[in-house]
Design a protein around this motif. Structure first.
Motif, short mmCIF file in Angstrom:
data_model
loop_
_atom_site.label_atom_id
_atom_site.label_comp_id
_atom_site.label_asym_id
_atom_site.label_seq_id
_atom_site.Cartn_x
_atom_site.Cartn_y
_atom_site.Cartn_z
N GLY B 291 0.80 -1.23 0.00
CA GLY B 291 0.00 0.00 0.00
C GLY B 291 0.83 1.27 0.00
N THR B 292 0.28 2.31 0.61
CA THR B 292 0.92 3.62 0.55
C THR B 292 1.33 4.14 1.92
OG1 THR B 292 -1.28 4.61 0.53
CG2 THR B 292 -0.19 4.32 -1.60
N ASN B 293 1.38 3.26 2.90
CA ASN B 293 2.09 3.59 4.13
C ASN B 293 2.72 2.30 4.65
OD1 ASN B 293 0.46 2.32 6.23
ND2 ASN B 293 -1.09 3.86 5.76
N PRO B 294 3.75 2.44 5.49
CA PRO B 294 4.55 1.25 5.82
C PRO B 294 3.83 0.20 6.67
CG PRO B 294 5.80 3.26 6.18
CD PRO B 294 4.38 3.67 5.97
N GLU B 295 2.65 0.50 7.20
CA GLU B 295 1.93 -0.55 7.93
C GLU B 295 1.16 -1.45 6.96
OE1 GLU B 295 -0.88 1.79 10.36
OE2 GLU B 295 -2.48 0.66 9.40
N GLN B 296 1.02 -1.02 5.74
CA GLN B 296 0.30 -1.82 4.74
C GLN B 296 1.28 -2.80 4.12
OE1 GLN B 296 -1.40 1.51 2.56
NE2 GLN B 296 -3.40 1.16 3.53
N VAL B 297 1.53 -3.87 4.88
CA VAL B 297 2.59 -4.79 4.54
C VAL B 297 2.09 -6.22 4.75
CG1 VAL B 297 3.56 -4.73 6.88
CG2 VAL B 297 5.06 -5.20 4.97
N ILE B 298 2.58 -7.14 3.93
CA ILE B 298 2.22 -8.56 4.06
C ILE B 298 3.48 -9.42 3.89
CG2 ILE B 298 -0.21 -8.50 3.31
CD1 ILE B 298 0.74 -8.99 0.45
N ALA B 299 3.37 -10.67 4.28
CA ALA B 299 4.42 -11.62 3.90
C ALA B 299 4.27 -11.84 2.40
CB ALA B 299 4.25 -12.93 4.66
N VAL B 300 5.39 -12.05 1.73
CA VAL B 300 5.37 -12.06 0.26
C VAL B 300 4.49 -13.17 -0.31
CG1 VAL B 300 7.49 -13.44 0.09
CG2 VAL B 300 6.85 -11.89 -1.79
N ASP B 301 4.24 -14.22 0.48
CA ASP B 301 3.39 -15.31 -0.03
C ASP B 301 1.91 -15.12 0.31
OD1 ASP B 301 3.77 -15.66 2.65
OD2 ASP B 301 4.23 -17.81 2.54
N GLN B 302 1.58 -13.98 0.91
CA GLN B 302 0.17 -13.72 1.22
C GLN B 302 -0.48 -12.93 0.09
OE1 GLN B 302 0.77 -11.59 4.99
NE2 GLN B 302 -0.50 -13.15 5.98
N PRO B 303 -1.80 -13.09 -0.11
CA PRO B 303 -2.47 -12.28 -1.12
C PRO B 303 -2.67 -10.83 -0.65
CG PRO B 303 -4.05 -13.67 0.03
CD PRO B 303 -2.70 -14.04 0.55
N VAL B 304 -2.80 -9.93 -1.59
CA VAL B 304 -3.11 -8.53 -1.26
C VAL B 304 -4.45 -8.51 -0.54
CG1 VAL B 304 -3.67 -6.28 -2.25
CG2 VAL B 304 -1.82 -7.65 -3.24
N PRO B 305 -4.52 -7.87 0.63
CA PRO B 305 -5.77 -7.94 1.41
C PRO B 305 -6.91 -7.13 0.79
CG PRO B 305 -4.19 -6.49 2.46
CD PRO B 305 -3.48 -7.10 1.30
N ALA B 306 -8.11 -7.57 1.09
CA ALA B 306 -9.30 -6.83 0.65
C ALA B 306 -9.62 -5.75 1.69
CB ALA B 306 -10.47 -7.80 0.54
N PRO B 307 -10.02 -4.56 1.24
CA PRO B 307 -10.34 -3.49 2.19
C PRO B 307 -11.33 -3.94 3.26
CG PRO B 307 -10.26 -2.61 -0.02
CD PRO B 307 -10.10 -4.11 -0.15
N GLU B 308 -12.33 -4.75 2.85
CA GLU B 308 -13.36 -5.14 3.82
C GLU B 308 -12.83 -6.14 4.86
OE1 GLU B 308 -13.57 -5.07 0.56
OE2 GLU B 308 -14.11 -7.01 -0.27
N SER B 309 -11.60 -6.62 4.66
CA SER B 309 -11.03 -7.53 5.66
C SER B 309 -10.54 -6.77 6.90
CB SER B 309 -9.88 -8.34 5.04
OG SER B 309 -8.78 -7.50 4.76
N PHE B 310 -10.47 -5.44 6.81
CA PHE B 310 -10.05 -4.65 7.97
C PHE B 310 -11.27 -4.28 8.79
CE2 PHE B 310 -6.73 -4.05 4.80
CZ PHE B 310 -5.57 -4.19 5.54
N LYS B 311 -11.24 -4.63 10.06
CA LYS B 311 -12.38 -4.31 10.94
C LYS B 311 -12.46 -2.80 11.18
CE LYS B 311 -12.54 -8.65 13.50
NZ LYS B 311 -11.21 -9.14 13.84
N ASP B 312 -11.27 -2.19 11.31
CA ASP B 312 -11.19 -0.76 11.54
C ASP B 312 -11.57 -0.02 10.25
OD1 ASP B 312 -10.26 1.88 11.72
OD2 ASP B 312 -8.62 1.32 13.06
N LEU B 313 -12.58 0.84 10.34
CA LEU B 313 -13.09 1.52 9.14
C LEU B 313 -12.04 2.44 8.52
CD1 LEU B 313 -16.76 2.34 10.21
CD2 LEU B 313 -15.94 0.55 8.64
#
Lengths: 200, 473
Positions: B291-313
């Motif tokens: 993403g566009t800030n450093p907390e938007q990070v995943i392990a390289v073998d994970q899929p890009v997350p869906a926005p609705e997967s975040f509980k925090d609006l």
């Protein structure tokens, strides 16, 4: 006693984590001057790639021209330490920013330029954003009593660091204030030389 | 007793109380560079003040310099003026300057430690947010604005209030291919970009102890990306061994006394932190930001997350905006995504170990067709060492551009920029919108992951690469 620190039109910037690269992009940091940054504020949002104003960006909307109070969300000013960010905001015309939270370095830089940064709870921020949706807002900031006066006797109180408050109220030059401790600095230097001579 | 490392260093630097809860802290090292200092010197002149301790102030040129040609003129007229202003200000005040032509010039947070300017127990400031890097040595080190630069120049002190303390313990051993960059990205992913606001973070635990100084610097460097005022690691034998013999390190006659002092720099067993976070280092996998800030990070073998997967609006909304900007869709695997540019450099990952890790992945392979790849060493010393070790030849033979030291494409103040819509695998520290150039799309990764992306032309799970043996940094 009430003391109006600032008053004016409110511009609601409904974004979280606005970083200093958005507030003022890198190409404006090559200056050796402290002035001339108003045009650079939110540059990539304010202007399209061809240089024309982006009509969709809130600062370009006619009803927010002349705004002096910026309302925004969480972690405003995160990222780099560039003081060009508060310079650009202040030179554009904002002297007060109200947000849920601010990044630490940005907060200090803004205070050092005499700006007032107010942190409020998420629910109060939401309340203020909703108020902006109802129409143009003209607010006053009573710094002595720590209140945002919304008009018609409505107000939102805010907490703040009392040392910061004193600095803003007195307008004291912060280098001058520290220089009153010059003798202590000299004593510290002498003791440091003795105890840790390798530090220089 | 019961003091944290931060509190010990803070208390030993209090010159006096200003008012209320604000103290005046003494500054042991003040590092300056061309971008955030000219207005501070102008301010001093206007007020008729002088630099109090030029002997504790050190300058370099890094942000706004060409990495292609060693010349003040190479990055344009306004850049030249800024570089000349720094040179003139340093000459006038008697400040040591490692200018563009100095053999040890480099990124301020690379050369400070390299020259031994950075030492345990110090308070170190610089007009740059990544000053947190120096906390790797057990120093309180943080970025300041230009008004504060002026204040430090005038008084060698800074008004401060005690920060809250955060302990981040990383237990266990890291997997092969998992580097300090992956560790700090994983920590930021867990705590968020504002998770450290108001805190000084101390990193500890087995995984941290096992890191080299270069690795610890990478870790502390990015503590600002979670909003922490500073990152800290207690000094140990690794720290002392690194410092021994460095030009500005304590000389022989003071060495034993310095070591004795440094050995007192740790958080007491009964010290109480305001917040404690535990992370199992053995579970961390190679990381990549999507993403566009450093907390938007995943392990390289994970899929890009869906926005609705975040509980925090707020996070959900941020994810939605980020996916649009990055040109990605939820569910995509980044290992299917092509890269246009690869940048190995910055104050986060431009040290010799970073270059070794990248070169080990490159080996005798070539940069993929259509990929522009740069290696920008952090300093003159790093550059010379990499050339002596044959790393530069590895990069050049593969088709990487081998550049002069500087901040370069991390922030694109010079002419090293990523074009709009281009995707960059970058070893730098910020993936903000437009950071590397207007419309640029940045993915933060480790040096080994960046090198692998350059070769494959797309992102690669480094843990699946057989050529990556020994690529751990």
């Amino acid at each position: 006693m009430s003391q109006i620190f600032a008053k004016g039109l409110v511009c609601p910037l409904d974004k979280n984590n606005v970083d200093t690269d958005q507030i003022i992009p890198k190409q404006f940091l090559t200056s050796v001057s402290r002035d001339g940054f108003a045009e650079a504020l939110f540059f990539d949002w304010r202007y399209q790639a061809d240089g024309s104003a982006n009509p969709e960006f809130i600062l370009n909307e006619p009803q927010y021209q002349g705004a002096s109070i910026l309302l925004t969300r969480t972690n405003f000013g995160c990222g780099s330490s560039r003081e060009h960010a508060p310079w650009a905001i202040q030179q554009y015309g904002f002297n007060v920013i109200i947000a849920e939270s601010f990044a630490d370095i940005f907060f200090n830089n803004s205070v050092n330029n005499g700006m007032l940064l107010i942190s409020l709870s998420a629910s109060n921020i939401e309340f203020l954003f909703n108020r902006c949706k109802q129409g143009s807002q003209q607010w006053q900031i009573d710094l002595a009593n720590q209140e945002i006066l919304l008009g018609n006797n409505a107000a939102v109180g805010f907490a703040m660091d009392q040392d910061v408050k004193q600095r803003l109220l007195s307008g004291l030059d912060f280098i001058g204030a520290s220089e009153t401790l010059s003798p202590q600095i000299g004593q510290y230097e002498a003791a440091r030389k003795q105890a840790t001579p390798w530090l220089g | 007793m019961n003091r944290t490392l931060y509190q010990k260093i803070y208390q030993s630097h209090v010159v006096g109380s200003l008012n209320g809860s604000t103290d005046l802290l003494f500054v042991d090292r003040h590092l300056i560079h061309e971008v955030t200092s000219p207005q501070a010197f102008s301010g001093l002149r206007l007020a008729g003040r002088k630099v109090r301790r030029p002997d504790l102030t050190f300058a370099t040129m890094d942000h706004n310099t060409s990495t292609q040609v060693r010349s003040y003129d190479a990055a344009g007229e306004t850049s030249r003026k800024q570089l000349e202003a720094l040179a003139a200000n340093c000459a006038e005040s008697g400040i040591e300057l490692l200018d563009l032509y100095h053999p040890d010039q480099g990124i301020v947070h690379v050369i400070g430690p390299e020259l031994g300017l950075t030492q345990p127990g110090m308070v170190i400031v610089c007009g740059d947010s990544h000053t947190s890097t120096h906390g790797a040595f057990g120093a309180i080190a943080f970025g300041i604005g230009t008004s504060e630069v002026e204040h430090v120049l005038a008084t060698q002190t800074l008004p401060q209030q005690v920060a809250r303390t955060l302990k981040v313990e990383v237990t266990g051993q890291l997997s092969p291919f998992v580097t300090p960059k992956d560790v700090i990205l994983a920590i930021i992913g867990k705590l968020g970009t504002a998770g450290g606001n108001g805190y000084v973070a101390e990193f500890c635990g087995e995984a941290i102890r096992g890191m080299t100084m270069e690795g610890r610097m990478t870790l502390c460097n990015m503590s600002i990306e979670m909003g922490a005022k500073a990152g800290l690691i207690a000094p140990d034998d690794t720290t002392f061994a690194y410092l021994k013999g460095k030009p500005h390190a304590p000389k022989a006659e003071h060495w034993d006394a310095a070591i004795a002092y440094w050995q007192s720099l740790y958080s007491d067993a009964d010290a109480v932190f305001d917040t404690v976070v535990n992370i199992d280092g053995s579970q961390i996998r190679p990381q990549i930001s999507w993403g566009t800030n450093p907390e938007q990070v995943i392990a390289v073998d994970q899929p890009v997350p869906a926005p609705e997967s975040f509980k925090d609006l707020i996070k959900a909304d941020a994810a939605k905006r980020a996916l649009t900007y990055m040109g990605l869709e939820a569910g995509q695997k980044l290992t299917d995504i092509k890269v246009d540019v690869v940048f190995i450099g910055s104050c986060t990952n431009s040290r010799i170990e970073d270059l070794r890790a990248a070169a080990a992945v490159v080996g005798t392979q070539k940069v993929a067709a259509g990929v522009r790849a740069l290696v920008v060493p952090g300093s003159g010393q790093v550059k010379r060492q990499a050339e002596a070790e044959g790393l530069a030849d590895v990069f050049k033979a593969a088709g990487f551009e081998w550049r002069e030291p500087g901040c370069s494409m991390c922030l694109g103040m010079n002419d090293d920029r990523v074009d709009a819509g281009q995707r960059c695998a970058s070893t730098s520290n910020r993936n903000f919108e437009g950071r590397q150039g207007r419309g640029s799309r940045t993915h933060l990764v480790s040096p080994a992951m960046a090198a692998a992306a350059a070769i494959a032309g797309k992102f690669v799970d480094i843990s699946q690469m057989s050529v990556a043996q020994g690529a751990q940094a």
